[in-house]
Design a protein around this motif. Structure first.
Motif, PDB file in Angstrom:
ATOM      1  N   UNK A  81       3.225   1.154  -3.762  1.00  0.00           N
ATOM      2  CA  UNK A  81       3.729   1.044  -5.133  1.00  0.00           C
ATOM      3  C   UNK A  81       2.892   0.073  -5.971  1.00  0.00           C
ATOM      4  N   UNK A  82       2.431  -0.996  -5.355  1.00  0.00           N
ATOM      5  CA  UNK A  82       1.646  -2.009  -6.069  1.00  0.00           C
ATOM      6  C   UNK A  82       0.468  -1.364  -6.792  1.00  0.00           C
ATOM      7  N   UNK A  83      -0.166  -0.381  -6.142  1.00  0.00           N
ATOM      8  CA  UNK A  83      -1.351   0.258  -6.713  1.00  0.00           C
ATOM      9  C   UNK A  83      -1.044   1.604  -7.375  1.00  0.00           C
ATOM     10  N   UNK A  84      -0.173   2.399  -6.746  1.00  0.00           N
ATOM     11  CA  UNK A  84       0.083   3.744  -7.255  1.00  0.00           C
ATOM     12  C   UNK A  84       0.875   3.741  -8.554  1.00  0.00           C
ATOM     13  N   UNK A  85       1.617   2.673  -8.807  1.00  0.00           N
ATOM     14  CA  UNK A  85       2.465   2.620 -10.009  1.00  0.00           C
ATOM     15  C   UNK A  85       1.700   2.141 -11.239  1.00  0.00           C
ATOM     16  N   UNK A  91     -14.611  -2.010   3.086  1.00  0.00           N
ATOM     17  CA  UNK A  91     -13.681  -2.383   2.020  1.00  0.00           C
ATOM     18  C   UNK A  91     -12.349  -2.758   2.647  1.00  0.00           C
ATOM     19  N   UNK A  92     -11.971  -4.040   2.549  1.00  0.00           N
ATOM     20  CA  UNK A  92     -10.722  -4.487   3.172  1.00  0.00           C
ATOM     21  C   UNK A  92      -9.521  -4.344   2.250  1.00  0.00           C
ATOM     22  N   UNK A  93      -9.731  -3.853   1.029  1.00  0.00           N
ATOM     23  CA  UNK A  93      -8.601  -3.567   0.143  1.00  0.00           C
ATOM     24  C   UNK A  93      -7.956  -2.243   0.555  1.00  0.00           C
ATOM     25  N   UNK A  94      -6.682  -2.072   0.210  1.00  0.00           N
ATOM     26  CA  UNK A  94      -5.963  -0.885   0.686  1.00  0.00           C
ATOM     27  C   UNK A  94      -5.743   0.165  -0.399  1.00  0.00           C
ATOM     28  N   UNK A  95      -6.244  -0.084  -1.618  1.00  0.00           N
ATOM     29  CA  UNK A  95      -6.112   0.938  -2.666  1.00  0.00           C
ATOM     30  C   UNK A  95      -7.259   1.942  -2.534  1.00  0.00           C
ATOM     31  N   UNK A  96      -7.391   2.836  -3.503  1.00  0.00           N
ATOM     32  CA  UNK A  96      -8.392   3.899  -3.399  1.00  0.00           C
ATOM     33  C   UNK A  96      -9.636   3.650  -4.253  1.00  0.00           C
ATOM     34  N   UNK A 114      -3.495  -7.028 -11.062  1.00  0.00           N
ATOM     35  CA  UNK A 114      -3.618  -6.414  -9.739  1.00  0.00           C
ATOM     36  C   UNK A 114      -3.820  -7.575  -8.752  1.00  0.00           C
ATOM     37  N   UNK A 115      -3.157  -7.557  -7.588  1.00  0.00           N
ATOM     38  CA  UNK A 115      -3.330  -8.673  -6.644  1.00  0.00           C
ATOM     39  C   UNK A 115      -4.800  -8.952  -6.340  1.00  0.00           C
ATOM     40  N   UNK A 116      -5.173 -10.232  -6.443  1.00  0.00           N
ATOM     41  CA  UNK A 116      -6.568 -10.605  -6.210  1.00  0.00           C
ATOM     42  C   UNK A 116      -6.702 -11.747  -5.196  1.00  0.00           C
ATOM     43  N   UNK A 159      -8.400  -2.082   6.948  1.00  0.00           N
ATOM     44  CA  UNK A 159      -6.996  -2.432   6.721  1.00  0.00           C
ATOM     45  C   UNK A 159      -6.176  -1.246   6.205  1.00  0.00           C
ATOM     46  N   UNK A 160      -6.751  -0.038   6.289  1.00  0.00           N
ATOM     47  CA  UNK A 160      -6.034   1.155   5.887  1.00  0.00           C
ATOM     48  C   UNK A 160      -6.265   1.513   4.431  1.00  0.00           C
ATOM     49  N   UNK A 161      -5.528   2.537   3.967  1.00  0.00           N
ATOM     50  CA  UNK A 161      -5.709   3.032   2.610  1.00  0.00           C
ATOM     51  C   UNK A 161      -4.447   3.778   2.180  1.00  0.00           C
ATOM     52  N   UNK A 162      -4.279   3.909   0.879  1.00  0.00           N
ATOM     53  CA  UNK A 162      -3.129   4.650   0.344  1.00  0.00           C
ATOM     54  C   UNK A 162      -3.366   6.160   0.357  1.00  0.00           C
ATOM     55  N   UNK A 163      -4.627   6.585   0.551  1.00  0.00           N
ATOM     56  CA  UNK A 163      -4.936   8.015   0.672  1.00  0.00           C
ATOM     57  C   UNK A 163      -5.830   8.236   1.890  1.00  0.00           C
ATOM     58  N   UNK A 164      -5.867   9.427   2.482  1.00  0.00           N
ATOM     59  CA  UNK A 164      -5.018  10.578   2.169  1.00  0.00           C
ATOM     60  C   UNK A 164      -3.578  10.417   2.672  1.00  0.00           C
ATOM     61  N   UNK A 165      -3.348   9.384   3.496  1.00  0.00           N
ATOM     62  CA  UNK A 165      -1.990   9.059   3.934  1.00  0.00           C
ATOM     63  C   UNK A 165      -1.773   7.566   3.740  1.00  0.00           C
TER      64      UNK A 165
END
Length: 273
Positions: free
Chosen positions: A80-84, A106-111, A33-35, A169-175
């Motif tokens: 895709x990087x995280x959801x896949x 949390x500055x990461x964009x996954x959930x 996972x990107x670090x 920095x945003x998030x993959x959910x809910x949008x």
């Protein structure tokens, strides 16, 4: 700094999470996972390195990809990087899940950060950029633990009756909503300097807080500027890093923000608590 866990629970100490907390995380398929910036660029570009100029920082590489392939490509690729992939929560998030900090950045964009609060009602603020309708660069949701749903709310409804998760920095959910390319960061930082990146309640609530920086890399200007804007009015803090030597700009940030540097790997440090 003493009583770290109690201060996290009360909200006087705020965890500030960066990409580095993923360094020891492997997806179930064995991939990483990107670090850091380099690994994020490789993930965005299907494992291929880019020119030295673009490899300097992932926001620059993302901007190049966006210009060539379009905005939708970079949004879908980031998701895709995280959801896949299937991957366990990094230890930092597992540690914080047991505590459920009153306020967290949390500055990461996954959930992953959302999973900390998945069984409790909470507020989540996600950053947004390049919108013309208004100056505000944030969206506020309220999570209902019963229905497991995020509901959009007005900024006046935000308060400290529930934990607050801030994902600038945003998030993959809910949008899918990401601040990922240079243009995104320029827009967000410009409005942040004008006072439009944080809801009014948070501007006051964050004053005189202490911060614990975990997995952050402030050797490049972009995230150092993001951290500075978000933590304006801070009291003091900790920066946990395994770097033996900080850059001149990192040292300036540390001194300006009254931070104590802990020379340890994040996982090692948190396990010691």
């Amino acid at each position: 700094m003493d009583n770290i866990i109690q201060k996290l629970e009360s909200g006087t100490l705020v965890p500030f999470i960066g990409m580095g907390v993923f360094e020891n995380t492997k997806a179930k398929d064995g991939s990483t996972i990107p670090y850091d910036s380099d690994s994020m660029i490789l993930a965005l570009n299907n494992g291929r390195a880019m020119s030295d100029r673009l490899m300097y920082e992932y926001s620059r590489a993302a901007m190049s990809l966006e210009q060539r392939k379009g905005r939708e490509f970079i949004v879908q690729m980031t998701n895709h990087i995280y959801a896949s992939k299937e991957y366990d929560l990094p230890f930092t998030y597992e540690f914080l899940k047991a505590i459920k900090p009153k306020y967290m950045i949390d500055t990461n964009v996954d959930d992953s950060a959302c999973k900390i609060y998945e069984d409790v009602d909470h507020f989540m603020i996600t950053g947004t950029s390049r919108i013309s309708a208004e100056y505000d660069r944030f969206i506020i949701y309220k999570f209902d633990a019963g229905s497991k749903e995020y509901k959009l709310i007005e900024k006046e409804e935000l308060n400290d009756s529930l934990p607050i998760l801030f994902k600038p920095m945003g998030c993959m959910i809910p949008e899918m909503n990401f601040i990922i390319s240079d243009a995104d960061f320029v827009d967000w930082l410009t409005e942040a300097m004008g006072g439009y990146a944080l809801p009014p309640f948070l501007k006051e609530y964050k004053k005189e807080k202490s911060y614990m920086f975990l997995g952050t890399d402030f050797s490049r200007d972009t995230f150092r500027m993001v951290a500075h804007e978000i933590t304006l009015g801070l009291k003091e803090g900790l920066m946990v890093t395994k770097k033996d030597e900080l850059t001149k700009k990192e040292n300036k940030f540390v001194n300006m923000h009254n931070l104590e540097v802990i020379n340890e790997d994040c996982d090692t440090f948190l396990k010691s608590l």
